[in-house]
Design an enzyme around this catalytic site. Structure first.
Site, PDB file in Angstrom:
ATOM      1  N   ASP A   1      37.430   1.376  24.774  1.00  0.00           N
ATOM      2  CA  ASP A   1      37.576   2.052  26.065  1.00  0.00           C
ATOM      3  C   ASP A   1      38.776   1.456  26.808  1.00  0.00           C
ATOM      4  OD1 ASP A   1      37.140   3.399  28.396  1.00  0.00           O
ATOM      5  OD2 ASP A   1      35.171   2.556  28.820  1.00  0.00           O
TER       6      ASP A   1
ATOM      7  N   TYR B   1      27.302  -0.047  25.881  1.00  0.00           N
ATOM      8  CA  TYR B   1      27.086   1.123  26.742  1.00  0.00           C
ATOM      9  C   TYR B   1      25.728   1.782  26.499  1.00  0.00           C
ATOM     10  CZ  TYR B   1      32.062   0.983  27.974  1.00  0.00           C
ATOM     11  OH  TYR B   1      33.301   0.600  28.431  1.00  0.00           O
TER      12      TYR B   1
ATOM     13  N   ASP C   1      41.247 -10.136  23.128  1.00  0.00           N
ATOM     14  CA  ASP C   1      42.150 -10.643  24.170  1.00  0.00           C
ATOM     15  C   ASP C   1      43.581 -10.684  23.649  1.00  0.00           C
ATOM     16  OD1 ASP C   1      41.021 -12.493  22.452  1.00  0.00           O
ATOM     17  OD2 ASP C   1      41.027 -14.151  23.869  1.00  0.00           O
TER      18      ASP C   1
ATOM     19  N   ASP D   1      42.936   3.054  26.915  1.00  0.00           N
ATOM     20  CA  ASP D   1      43.561   3.409  28.198  1.00  0.00           C
ATOM     21  C   ASP D   1      44.865   2.643  28.378  1.00  0.00           C
ATOM     22  OD1 ASP D   1      41.596   5.169  28.964  1.00  0.00           O
ATOM     23  OD2 ASP D   1      41.394   4.338  30.979  1.00  0.00           O
TER      24      ASP D   1
ATOM     25  N   LYS E   1      35.673  -9.747  18.828  1.00  0.00           N
ATOM     26  CA  LYS E   1      35.685 -11.058  19.488  1.00  0.00           C
ATOM     27  C   LYS E   1      34.744 -11.954  18.682  1.00  0.00           C
ATOM     28  CE  LYS E   1      36.784 -13.609  23.132  1.00  0.00           C
ATOM     29  NZ  LYS E   1      38.099 -14.190  23.277  1.00  0.00           N
TER      30      LYS E   1
END
Ligand code: NAD
Length: 353
Positions: free
Chosen positions: A244, A138, A220, A248, A188
């Site tokens: 993020d 980001y 994942d 959620d 990852k």
């Protein structure tokens, strides 16, 4: 204790007013909390043509903690990007160096029916996700869209320094020590060098916390495990983009977005506390929003910034009590419960305290 109160837009002022009622009870009991209100988001734009007015930032810097409602609304969607309410929020997080975002996903037993998963999968759920908030793809440079070989390409940079990983890992281990002493680092590392470094640094930090059982999981798989068997997790630590998405996802395990608080902390545990939901323009001004996420954010403030566990417990127990008594705002209402407005819910919590 000096508290900057930033109600923001939409339902922000309504829900923050209920949290202020709770703080006033604590003040009556001798807490000495000095509260000062200031505009942010669309309200900041209306007041000073800036979603984070200079005076608001100054107040937030001088305060011991910040309580925020929510920002945004359709009225501001056509503004230039730097003037949009959400930019004010990103800027205050960056300006205050709030690098650790704590998001609990907790399910009250009485609300198990409100989750989209089977009650037996989520009953008793109590996870804490620690998301790094000021780095990663980001913020990484270079970034942009440009023409290469006659076509447009878009690119961002996933980047973490050792020190960025180390400081958020310390926060996560510290929290794990106060909870179930289990920490899962999500990355990852099978594909990304950035994740490889993340995993190595977290493992180094683990040596300072021998009592905490550390595991690691690819993102994942973590996404799958969160819906398959979420109760296997105690504390999760992860980078900005993975956090993020996963936080959620985890928030929906607990039924309503109106129930979940959050904290964003800097190196000295100074923090900004806010519900995870947005400004809900569809229900703003109707006195029907659920104020419990905001009230629970005040409890987190006592736990993490003021290190006053007894007051944090007092607020959380009052919320548990009103839920057990059957009080429900519209978003968590089921047949047979007592439907209340936003302000009545605030009054019920105050009475339970
Ligand atoms: P939202 O979280 O505001 O609302 C999503 C849905 O949940 C809506 O139906 C809303 O009515 C409901 N809801 C949210 N909070 C509730 C509460 N406390 N009680 C009862 N119901 C509640 O998300 P959105 O609709 O995607 O976004 C609305 C605005 O909020 C946008 O401008 C967006 O940019 C902004 N936003 C701000 C933040 C923030 O301030 N941290 C976070 C997300 C979105």
């Amino acid at each position: 204790m000096k508290l900057a109160v930033l109600p923001g837009d939409g339902i922000g002022p309504e829900i923050v007013a209920q949290a202020v009622k709770v703080l006033e009870v604590l003040n009556k009991d001798g807490m000495k909390i000095e509260m000062e209100h200031a505009p942010i988001g669309g309200a900041g734009y209306d007041a000073a043509k800036d979603p984070l007015p200079e005076a608001t930032l100054k107040l937030a810097r001088a305060a011991d903690a910040v309580l925020l409602g929510a920002v945004g609304g359709p009225r501001y969607d056509a503004l230039d990007r730097p003037l949009r309410p959400e930019r004010g929020l990103l800027r205050i997080r960056k300006e205050l160096n709030l690098f650790a975002n704590l998001r609990p996903a907790l399910l009250y037993p009485e609300l198990a029916g409100a989750s989209s998963l089977k009650p037996e999968v989520v009953a008793g759920l109590d996870i804490m996700i620690v998301r790094e908030l000021t780095g990663d793809v980001y913020f990484g440079q270079p970034r942009g869209i440009e023409v290469r070989n006659g076509e447009r390409v878009g690119f961002n940079t996933m980047i973490y320094s050792e020190s960025e990983v180390r400081r958020v890992a310390h926060v996560a281990f510290g929290i794990a020590m106060k909870r179930g002493k289990k920490l899962c680092s999500v990355e990852k590392a099978n594909v990304l060098e950035c994740s490889e470094l993340w995993k190595e640094v977290v493992a180094e930090v683990a040596k300072d916390y021998p009592e905490v059982e550390l595991s690691s999981m690819y993102v994942d798989n973590a996404a799958m495990q969160l819906v398959r068997n979420p109760k296997q997790f105690d504390v999760i630590v992860t980078g900005n983009i993975f956090g993020d998405i996963l936080s959620d996802q985890a928030s929906m395990l607990s039924g309503s977005i109106g129930m979940l608080p959050s904290a964003s902390l800097d190196e000295n545990n100074k923090g900004m506390y806010e519900p995870i939901h947005g400004s809900a323009p569809d229900i703003a001004g109707k006195d029907i929003a659920n104020p419990l996420a905001t009230i629970l954010s005040v409890a987190m403030m006592y736990r993490y910034t003021f290190a006053d566990m007894a007051t944090a417990d007092r607020i959380e127990n009052a919320v548990k009590k009103v839920i057990a008594q059957g009080y429900r705002t519209g978003d968590i209402y089921t047949d047979g419960c007592k439907k209340v407005s936003c302000s009545q819910m605030g009054d019920a919590v105050v009475a339970a305290m």
